[in-house]
Design a protein around this motif. Structure first.
Motif, mmCIF file in Angstrom:
data_model
loop_
_atom_site.group_PDB
_atom_site.id
_atom_site.type_symbol
_atom_site.label_atom_id
_atom_site.label_comp_id
_atom_site.label_asym_id
_atom_site.label_seq_id
_atom_site.Cartn_x
_atom_site.Cartn_y
_atom_site.Cartn_z
ATOM 1 N N THR A 38 0.831 -1.200 0.000
ATOM 2 C CA THR A 38 0.000 0.000 0.000
ATOM 3 C C THR A 38 0.866 1.250 0.000
ATOM 4 O OG1 THR A 38 -0.172 0.124 2.411
ATOM 5 C CG2 THR A 38 -1.842 -1.165 1.264
ATOM 6 N N GLU A 40 0.130 5.730 0.341
ATOM 7 C CA GLU A 40 -0.857 6.774 0.594
ATOM 8 C C GLU A 40 -0.433 8.070 -0.091
ATOM 9 O OE1 GLU A 40 -3.677 6.300 2.222
ATOM 10 O OE2 GLU A 40 -3.271 4.259 2.958
ATOM 11 N N SER A 42 -1.551 12.300 -0.267
ATOM 12 C CA SER A 42 -2.368 13.397 0.253
ATOM 13 C C SER A 42 -2.112 14.630 -0.586
ATOM 14 C CB SER A 42 -2.059 13.689 1.724
ATOM 15 O OG SER A 42 -0.771 14.267 1.856
ATOM 16 N N SER A 150 -9.852 7.980 -0.689
ATOM 17 C CA SER A 150 -10.131 7.510 0.668
ATOM 18 C C SER A 150 -10.540 8.616 1.631
ATOM 19 C CB SER A 150 -8.912 6.763 1.229
ATOM 20 O OG SER A 150 -7.770 7.609 1.201
ATOM 21 N N ARG A 161 -7.313 12.616 -0.283
ATOM 22 C CA ARG A 161 -6.494 11.491 0.168
ATOM 23 C C ARG A 161 -6.782 10.297 -0.743
ATOM 24 N NH1 ARG A 161 -3.744 12.436 4.614
ATOM 25 N NH2 ARG A 161 -3.105 10.258 4.731
ATOM 26 N N ARG A 163 -5.459 6.116 -1.801
ATOM 27 C CA ARG A 163 -4.665 4.928 -1.474
ATOM 28 C C ARG A 163 -4.396 4.132 -2.748
ATOM 29 N NH1 ARG A 163 -6.532 1.089 3.338
ATOM 30 N NH2 ARG A 163 -5.907 2.985 4.436
#
Length: 364
Positions: A38, A40, A42, A150, A161, A163
């Motif tokens: 995974t 992330e 932002s 997300s 955001r 993922r």
């Protein structure tokens, strides 16, 4: 900079004997490997370092944008074990390009191509034991990268955001006993995508929109549905998850042109580039459905096949619609070009023939 990954090995991976039972008959998309990757993103910080962790449920806020506004995309690739034990995948840089094209359409952040390929490598390195053995039929490790919004909010705006993740699943051929011609239903009441829409993006909504046509086809004794253009309902677009090709008597290999409603398949691209090996001239153009109906009767159309990552090449047999049908040109296992093209791609992917195009990338 190369992708940095924090690795957290699974504390209790599946036992070897249980994994071997699965690998003996994995089906398709039914069993997942021990890990997932995974990353992330932002709006403030961009992409953060990746995390390799045990495969498991994803925790989401009930207001996550993907659940309400369908901001998501995905890709599909296969990893193959070669005779020397190494593991390779097919044209992953093209999947990276398509992922980013899909991201632009769905207003998601682009992922650097080198990070995309490295994310595959990290997961396959961790779960190499799940890659089926060389020579075990058409088995492979199917790789599923995906990305979704997300952020938790209600309101129509891009997610702040996001993922990105990669999971993997051992897979065998979707054909039992070899590829058999499929029967198709012409979906005249449903369209997979419309002009200006998301047809060229690999997003879940396009596949969900194809389900009604597939169910209609199944109710009429067909394996899948073929969708027409949404504007005139007269031109061939694609199947719910595969592109379509026609081998013509005049020596051309024809496929519907990309108009924004058709997914630009990696296998489709490769078939067009391989056409010269079969003495055919590749042509991308509009294909009226009536040309298909009449062509298989007059022998102007010699073979019809579909292509995609999961099935590679699939021979197409009978074509049906409300009140009529057109005969199959495929015989029992597909025509000469269909069979030859399928073997050419599969042998290259499995390392049984030389990769003269530089299409294969080593992962492990």
């Amino acid at each position: 900079m190369p992708l940095t990954t924090v690795r957290t090995p699974h504390p209790s991976p599946l036992a070897v004997d249980e994994r071997e039972v699965i690998l003996a008959a994995p089906g398709f998309g039914q069993h997942m490997t021990d890990h997932m990757l995974t990353m992330e993103w932002s709006q403030e910080s961009g992409w953060s370092d990746a995390s390799l962790q045990p495969y498991g449920p994803i925790q989401l806020d009930p207001a996550a944008s993907v659940l309400h506004y369908a901001q998501e995309i995905f890709e599909g690739l296969k990893a193959y074990r070669h005779e020397d034990g190494s593991v390779w995948t097919f044209r992953p840089e093209k999947n990276a390009e398509r992922l980013n094209a899909s991201a632009r359409r769905m207003v998601l952040p682009e992922l650097p191509a080198e990070d995309f390929v490295e994310s595959l490598r990290v997961l396959v390195e961790a779960d190499e034991a799940w890659v089926p053995a060389f020579g075990d039929g058409e088995k492979s490790l199917y790789l599923r990268p995906f990305m979704f919004g997300s952020a938790a909010f209600l309101g129509l705006r891009p997610s702040t955001r996001v993922r990105y993740s990669v999971i993997a699943s051992p897979a065998e051929s979707i054909f039992v006993g070899g590829p058999k011609p499929i029967t198709l239903w012409i979906s005249e009441g449903y369209a997979r995508a419309g002009a200006g829409g998301t047809g060229a993006a690999k997003c879940g909504g396009n596949y969900a929109s194809a389900l009604a046509g597939q169910i209609e086809g199944s109710a009429n004794g067909c394996d899948q549905a073929v969708f027409l253009d949404s504007a005139t309902h007269t031109k061939v677009d694609e199947l719910g998850g595969m592109n379509v090709f026609f081998v013509m008597r005049d020596g051309t290999l024809v496929t519907p042109e990309l108009t924004g409603t058709i997914l630009p398949g990696i296998t489709r691209m490769s078939v067009l580039e391989l056409a010269h090996e079969f003495g055919l001239r590749p042509v991308e153009r509009a294909v009226p459905i009536q040309e298909w109906r009449d062509g298989v009767v007059s022998s102007e159309v010699l073979e019809v096949f579909a292509c995609g990552t999961a099935a590679i090449i699939t021979p197409i047999g009978e074509l049906r619609w409300a009140g009529g049908s057109a005969p199959s040109t495929a015989g029992e296992f597909g025509g000469e070009v269909t069979r030859g093209m399928r073997e050419r791609l599969l042998s290259m992917q499995q390392g049984r023939s030389e990769d003269t195009y530089g299409w294969m990338t080593r992962l492990v």
